[in-house]
Design a protein around this motif. Structure first.
Motif, short mmCIF file in Angstrom:
data_model
loop_
_atom_site.label_atom_id
_atom_site.label_comp_id
_atom_site.label_asym_id
_atom_site.label_seq_id
_atom_site.Cartn_x
_atom_site.Cartn_y
_atom_site.Cartn_z
N HIS A 8 -39.88 -11.78 45.51
CA HIS A 8 -41.22 -11.26 45.80
C HIS A 8 -42.28 -11.88 44.90
N ARG A 9 -43.47 -12.03 45.51
CA ARG A 9 -44.60 -12.63 44.80
C ARG A 9 -45.68 -11.61 44.48
N ILE A 108 -46.58 -11.98 38.83
CA ILE A 108 -46.59 -11.20 40.07
C ILE A 108 -48.01 -10.70 40.32
N VAL A 162 -50.85 -12.91 50.34
CA VAL A 162 -49.41 -13.04 50.24
C VAL A 162 -48.79 -12.54 51.54
N LEU A 166 -43.08 -11.00 51.33
CA LEU A 166 -42.92 -11.37 49.92
C LEU A 166 -43.52 -10.30 49.00
N CYS A 167 -43.75 -9.11 49.57
CA CYS A 167 -44.31 -7.99 48.80
C CYS A 167 -43.28 -6.88 48.65
#
Length: 214
Positions: A8-9, A108, A162, A166-167
């Motif tokens: 995850h970003r 992040i 995003v 990817l959350c």
């Protein structure tokens, strides 16, 4: 702090009952609001409004209790009753500051998806010294449907730039976590003792769970 769940970003947080120790504010608002109208506060009220937006809660309250005020008037009363508490008294949950610091240090991106009005959310985070960690704040007032739908989470991801997949998103309400799932996000349940949770069911149902941030 446990490492963020790869790959995850971005991490998106609810505020009430998740990052903020604030459920007592709404218990007090509900109590004072009903008492001022010589009405009993029903036992099922808090559960019934858990995943509703601020406006949906006002509309539900006006309709259920046949109030003479408009939803806008009810929201104005609630804002007056609650804002000073968020500005002066609401604190982060234990360990939440360190958790946010660690995520930020890992690169992040951090966002908020809350039922609170944006100015209230911003004030509470600013007063607790963590507003600068967040790239974007998103309120349910900005979308058409409540947090049991994906709308607010998709908008939060858009603001963060995003992909939703990817959350990872955090909330203490099961119906809101279902909304995160519908948005394609990883759903992390957060324990909150301020109202009823079927915690065992939540830990089985969702991707991750946090008893606390410490």
């Amino acid at each position: 702090m446990r490492a963020l769940f790869p790959p995850h970003r971005a991490a998106i947080f609810d505020l009430d009952g998740t990052l903020l120790d604030s459920m007592w504010v709404w218990h007090a608002v509900d109590r004072d609001f009903f008492a001022a109208r010589n009405m009993l506060l029903p036992d099922d009220y808090a559960h019934a409004i858990q995943a509703l937006t601020f406006r949906e809660t006002a509309e539900y309250t006006v309709k259920r209790f046949h109030l003479p005020q408009s939803p806008e008037e009810v929201m104005s009363v609630w804002n007056e009753l609650s804002f000073c508490q968020y500005r002066d008294h609401v604190k982060l949950k234990p360990g939440a500051r360190e958790y946010l610091e660690a995520l930020h240090a890992q690169g992040i991106l951090l966002g908020v998806a809350t039922n609170l009005a944006l100015h209230t959310a911003q004030t509470a985070l600013e007063q607790n010294g963590v507003l600068h960690y967040f790239k974007a704040l998103t309120s349910a007032d900005e979308v058409a449907r409540g947090k049991n739908f994906p709308d607010i989470y998709l908008l939060a991801a858009q603001k963060l730039e995003v992909n939703p997949r990817l959350c990872v998103a955090y909330d203490d309400v099961a119906r809101s976590l279902l909304g995160m799932r519908a948005a394609g996000m990883t759903a992390c349940a957060v324990r909150e003792t301020g109202f009823y949770q079927d915690w065992d069911e939540m830990t089985r149902t969702f991707d991750y769970s946090l008893e606390c941030f410490q």
